[in-house]
Design an enzyme around this catalytic site. Structure first.
Site, PDB file in Angstrom:
ATOM      1  N   GLU A  80      42.676  84.697  33.231  1.00 52.98           N
ATOM      2  CA  GLU A  80      41.584  85.303  33.988  1.00 52.98           C
ATOM      3  C   GLU A  80      41.767  85.015  35.473  1.00 52.98           C
ATOM      4  O   GLU A  80      42.445  84.045  35.841  1.00 52.98           O
ATOM      5  CB  GLU A  80      40.239  84.731  33.519  1.00 52.98           C
ATOM      6  CG  GLU A  80      40.120  83.231  33.751  1.00 52.98           C
ATOM      7  CD  GLU A  80      38.879  82.626  33.119  1.00 52.98           C
ATOM      8  OE1 GLU A  80      37.788  83.029  33.544  1.00 52.98           O
ATOM      9  OE2 GLU A  80      39.017  81.772  32.228  1.00 52.98           O
ATOM     10  N   LYS A 105      41.293  83.586  39.155  1.00 49.42           N
ATOM     11  CA  LYS A 105      40.727  82.353  39.707  1.00 49.42           C
ATOM     12  C   LYS A 105      39.893  82.723  40.929  1.00 49.42           C
ATOM     13  O   LYS A 105      40.426  83.074  41.975  1.00 49.42           O
ATOM     14  CB  LYS A 105      41.830  81.369  40.093  1.00 49.42           C
ATOM     15  CG  LYS A 105      41.296  80.030  40.564  1.00 49.42           C
ATOM     16  CD  LYS A 105      42.435  79.062  40.847  1.00 49.42           C
ATOM     17  CE  LYS A 105      41.877  77.687  41.234  1.00 49.42           C
ATOM     18  NZ  LYS A 105      41.122  77.743  42.500  1.00 49.42           N
ATOM     19  N   ASP A 165      37.732  82.525  44.192  1.00 49.79           N
ATOM     20  CA  ASP A 165      37.720  81.641  45.352  1.00 49.79           C
ATOM     21  C   ASP A 165      36.274  81.452  45.810  1.00 49.79           C
ATOM     22  O   ASP A 165      35.766  82.146  46.693  1.00 49.79           O
ATOM     23  CB  ASP A 165      38.555  82.253  46.481  1.00 49.79           C
ATOM     24  CG  ASP A 165      38.820  81.254  47.595  1.00 49.79           C
ATOM     25  OD1 ASP A 165      38.535  80.061  47.408  1.00 49.79           O
ATOM     26  OD2 ASP A 165      39.314  81.672  48.656  1.00 49.79           O
ATOM     27  N   TYR A 214      32.493  80.905  33.361  1.00 48.04           N
ATOM     28  CA  TYR A 214      33.785  80.870  32.668  1.00 48.04           C
ATOM     29  C   TYR A 214      33.992  79.607  31.834  1.00 48.04           C
ATOM     30  O   TYR A 214      35.027  79.430  31.218  1.00 48.04           O
ATOM     31  CB  TYR A 214      34.939  81.005  33.666  1.00 48.04           C
ATOM     32  CG  TYR A 214      34.902  80.025  34.823  1.00 48.04           C
ATOM     33  CD1 TYR A 214      35.129  78.668  34.645  1.00 48.04           C
ATOM     34  CD2 TYR A 214      34.640  80.478  36.105  1.00 48.04           C
ATOM     35  CE1 TYR A 214      35.105  77.783  35.699  1.00 48.04           C
ATOM     36  CE2 TYR A 214      34.604  79.595  37.184  1.00 48.04           C
ATOM     37  CZ  TYR A 214      34.847  78.254  36.970  1.00 48.04           C
ATOM     38  OH  TYR A 214      34.810  77.373  38.030  1.00 48.04           O
ATOM     39  N   LYS A 236      49.008  80.042  40.997  1.00 47.01           N
ATOM     40  CA  LYS A 236      48.556  80.446  42.326  1.00 47.01           C
ATOM     41  C   LYS A 236      49.442  81.539  42.925  1.00 47.01           C
ATOM     42  O   LYS A 236      50.621  81.650  42.604  1.00 47.01           O
ATOM     43  CB  LYS A 236      48.532  79.226  43.260  1.00 47.01           C
ATOM     44  CG  LYS A 236      47.632  78.081  42.761  1.00 47.01           C
ATOM     45  CD  LYS A 236      46.194  78.496  42.603  1.00 47.01           C
ATOM     46  CE  LYS A 236      45.461  78.618  43.900  1.00 47.01           C
ATOM     47  NZ  LYS A 236      45.248  77.365  44.608  1.00 47.01           N
ATOM     48  N   CYS A 242      61.695  52.884  69.299  1.00 50.93           N
ATOM     49  CA  CYS A 242      60.346  53.254  68.883  1.00 50.93           C
ATOM     50  C   CYS A 242      59.524  53.656  70.106  1.00 50.93           C
ATOM     51  O   CYS A 242      59.407  52.865  71.058  1.00 50.93           O
ATOM     52  CB  CYS A 242      59.672  52.084  68.167  1.00 50.93           C
ATOM     53  SG  CYS A 242      57.921  52.367  67.795  1.00 50.93           S
ATOM     54  N   CYS A 249      56.406  51.036  70.759  1.00 51.59           N
ATOM     55  CA  CYS A 249      56.512  49.639  71.204  1.00 51.59           C
ATOM     56  C   CYS A 249      57.842  49.309  71.865  1.00 51.59           C
ATOM     57  O   CYS A 249      57.999  48.206  72.400  1.00 51.59           O
ATOM     58  CB  CYS A 249      56.282  48.690  70.031  1.00 51.59           C
ATOM     59  SG  CYS A 249      57.600  48.716  68.794  1.00 51.59           S
ATOM     60  N   CYS A 263      60.891  51.761  62.810  1.00 52.44           N
ATOM     61  CA  CYS A 263      60.737  50.771  63.870  1.00 52.44           C
ATOM     62  C   CYS A 263      60.879  49.374  63.281  1.00 52.44           C
ATOM     63  O   CYS A 263      60.344  49.077  62.208  1.00 52.44           O
ATOM     64  CB  CYS A 263      59.375  50.930  64.524  1.00 52.44           C
ATOM     65  SG  CYS A 263      58.892  49.568  65.595  1.00 52.44           S
ATOM     66  N   CYS A 286      54.349  46.173  66.844  1.00 50.32           N
ATOM     67  CA  CYS A 286      54.174  47.608  67.058  1.00 50.32           C
ATOM     68  C   CYS A 286      52.714  48.003  66.870  1.00 50.32           C
ATOM     69  O   CYS A 286      52.164  47.845  65.771  1.00 50.32           O
ATOM     70  CB  CYS A 286      55.048  48.406  66.088  1.00 50.32           C
ATOM     71  SG  CYS A 286      54.969  50.189  66.361  1.00 50.32           S
TER      72      CYS A 286
END
Length: 711
Positions: free
Chosen positions: A127, A129, A131, A236, A324, A425, A428, A443, A449
């Site tokens: 069935e 879906k 929204d 449903y 989906k 990094c 730091c 790092c 840091c």
């Protein structure tokens, strides 16, 4: 956020754990925006791909599943504007699939769980879906008494007065069971949505899409406002009922239709995988012509007796999934590449894009995953690197910010230069190194840091850890960066000495902008309230690599006290080569159901570090982890016993056997140890059976198991 496009099979455990932590935090944020505030920042396709990536990593690294994993949660906590309603039966979410191959895997997983033969028929319903916003309608003696949103799956919001304004939902039904909970989706048709936005445009506020319009309309404090909104409903499913609604999903939904609830006319029975996919294609082809928004097709096992056997995972049923529709893409230019430093010190590249609209949302940032992805190593088929100035294809389907899917090399500016990934990094100035076999550069300045220190404290006080209200991101950064020692919080233990240090300070916290006397008093009270917390929360709050909420609870349930766990981890000796099983303590840790060698090693290494021991001792001087309670006994012959299943099972799948044992109060372990009480061995049992014999543990076969539990 570190969200590598690297295939899951190629991830190291460290990369997987870091990505799961980031995914968990980001999905939780989007859940709150979507379910709690009706203000999503990403599309459904983005969100679905986040969950898909999370599920794929968890399937490959089951020992890394976190307690705050999205796979264990549904929706978001209900908002405070409405009275909370606890659902009599949880309102779970659905797992998602995205391809025909995924649908095949879903069907095969159902057949495996039920131990069906190839010729055994298995019927599904399919069935659209919808929204919209999930809703549970409770009828007692035929009268509508409560309407509640899904909320977090356990507790929703009472919106009964607003639901009564929807003409499609009956206030009374005839010949209904004494108790009937009808579940479905509140939505708004596209034409009604457009008309509503035209009316609202005069006020300067419009809704982004029909789903937001439906949710916002339903959450009006004044039901008279909701009455003016054109809301509709599809039924449903159902929750608690005092009598069965039918023998199949199709029959039960048809019965809801006879009671006057709108049911979707596109729902069909499918007797094969080909029929399921064909119906998906037909609905997808006609999607634009439907008067309402859908984002996929839902498949459910039709036979309700089989649904009962299949049961549920933490947040979803095993007997249903949502197929989906695909994500959306767009083309734009890459303006810059920035580096972000994560809680574990990982350096993550982020693309800054020329703004582009993808699926109705303006996108300005995208993930670049890691330096290999930028170089084009093993990612795109053409092997081109990514450079500032490139024209890129952006896909909104997988990150808190979308991902760059590919580049158009023919549009590359002649002056574009290869990107040089930093080895320093940016937070730091410490050296950033990339260990052999890892895709992530990290790092080395963990203790200095600021990017990591603030995140460590933030994790410690987060909702699923110690849950200290009043210590949000801004407050933590304020305390961390403050120069006055009486204000400073640099370590978790400092949190618990803040009030005492403030007593001797001339500069009072209540005089600082953003605090005040009332908020400071509440903050101190919140801190004091966490001087004793559950063992599992304390363990999770420590931020030990690979030990999320799920693994923390597994360890806490087994060891009961933090001290017992600490002793076991401190004394455990890891295997020193092939054939070495490790010490008894090591075997006990890896024998905990769901805990593997990767997690055990992280735990042992944590307690082998002197600085970690000092940090824990400092914390224990200020607070106490509360011992877990031993599981309450269940009345069954195997209640409280530790059971191991090994070999092939012929009458039920391994998953079904484990689920049965746990329902009967048994603990299911993955390995045999001295604490094992019973081994159920099928054909092909190997080393576990041998180990059980050596330890003198009782061994029975599958038939004897059924006799033992009275089935």
């Amino acid at each position: 956020m570190t969200h590598a496009e690297k295939p899951v099979d190629d991830l190291t455990p460290e990369e997987a754990a870091e990505e799961l932590a980031a995914l968990s935090a980001e999905i939780a944020r989007h859940d709150k925006l979507y379910h709690g505030k009706d203000a999503p920042e990403i599309s459904d396709a983005d969100y679905d791909a986040l969950r898909q990536r999370n599920a794929a990593i968890e399937a490959h690294f089951p020992e890394l599943v976190r307690e705050d994993s999205p796979s264990l949660k549904v929706g978001a906590e209900p908002a405070g504007a409405f009275t909370p309603v606890r659902h009599s039966r949880p309102m779970l979410s659905l797992d998602n699939v995205f391809s025909d191959a995924d649908v095949t895997d879903f069907v095969q997983s159902v057949r495996r769980f039920l131990s069906l033969k190839p010729n055994d028929e298995l019927v599904f319903t399919a069935e659209p879906k919808i929204d919209g916003l999930s809703m549970s309608l409770r009828y007692v003696d035929g009268e509508l008494v409560t309407a509640a949103t899904r909320g977090d799956g356990t507790t929703g919001e009472n919106v009964t007065a607003n639901i009564r304004t929807i003409s499609e939902i009956p206030n009374r039904i005839k010949d209904a069971p004494d108790v009937l909970e009808v579940r479905g989706e509140v939505y708004m048709a596209r034409e009604d949505f457009m008309a509503l936005n035209e009316r609202m445009a005069e006020s300067g506020r419009v809704f982004a899409n029909p789903r937001n319009a439906a949710a916002g309309s339903l959450r009006q404090i004044d039901s008279n406002v909701t009455k003016t909104r054109p809301l509709r409903f599809f039924a449903y499913a159902w929750g608690e009922t005092s009598e069965p609604l039918g023998e199949t999903q199709f029959e039960a939904v048809a019965r809801l239709g006879k009671w006057g609830f709108p049911v979707n006319p596109l729902m069909e029975r499918c007797r094969s995988l080909d029929e399921m996919v064909a119906h998906y294609r037909a609905i997808e082809a006609g999607r634009a012509d439907l008067p309402y928004d859908i984002d996929g097709v839902v498949y459910k096992v039709d036979d309700l007796a089989l649904q009962e056997r299949l049961g549920f995972r933490s947040r979803s049923p095993r007997w249903a999934t949502a197929h989906k529709f695909p994500a959306e893409k767009a083309m734009t230019e890459l303006d810059a590449i920035d580096i972000q430093v994560g809680r574990t010190g990982a350096l993550t590249p982020v693309a800054r894009l020329k703004p582009v609209t993808v699926g109705g949302v303006v996108v300005t940032n995208a993930t670049l995953h890691n330096e290999d992805y930028i170089k084009g190593i093993g990612i795109r088929s053409d092997g081109h690197d990514i450079r500032v100035g490139d024209t890129v294809i952006v896909q909104r389907a997988g990150d808190v910010i979308p991902q760059i899917l590919d580049i158009l090399p023919e549009k590359r500016p002649k002056a574009a230069q290869p990107y040089v990934f930093p080895d320093i990094c940016p937070a730091c100035g410490s050296h950033a190194v990339r260990e052999e076999g890892e895709a992530v550069r990290r790092c080395t300045g963990g203790l200095v840091c600021p990017a990591q220190a603030v995140e460590r404290i933030r994790h410690f006080v987060s909702r699923n850890a110690l849950d200290i209200e009043g210590l949000g991101e801004k407050q933590i950064e304020f305390f961390y960066n403050h120069s006055d020692a009486n204000f400073s919080i640099r370590t978790p233990a400092d949190i618990f000495t803040l009030e005492e240090r403030q007593k001797s300070s001339l500069a009072k916290l209540e005089n600082v902008d953003g605090f005040g006397a009332v908020s400071v008093k509440k903050l101190y009270a919140a801190i004091d309230a966490r001087r004793e917390v559950e063992h599992s929360r304390f363990l999770f709050a420590l931020g030990i690599r690979h030990i999320g909420e799920t693994n923390a609870k597994r360890l806490a349930r087994h060891f009961l006290s933090f001290e017992a766990l600490r002793i076991a981890a401190s004394e455990a000796k890891m295997p020193q080569g092939k054939g070495d099983p490790g010490s008894a303590g090591w075997q006990e840790i890896v024998g905990v159901n769901g805990i593997g060698a990767v997690v055990a090693e992280a735990l042992v290494e944590f307690f082998a570090e002197a600085q970690n021991i000092r940090a824990v001792d400092d914390l224990l001087g200020q607070m106490k982890p509360r011992d877990e309670e031993a599981p309450q006994a269940v009345s069954s012959p195997v209640a409280g016993k530790t059971v191991v299943f090994t070999g092939s099972l012929e009458k039920m799948s391994r998953d079904e056997a484990k689920a049965m044992a746990e329902r009967l109060g048994a603990k299911v372990a993955g390995s045999v140890s001295k604490k094992t009480d019973l081994v159920v061995a099928g054909p092909g049992a190997g080393s576990k059976l041998k180990q059980a014999s050596e330890l003198g543990i009782e061994v029975i076969d599958e038939d004897q198991w059924f006799e033992r539990v009275g089935r």
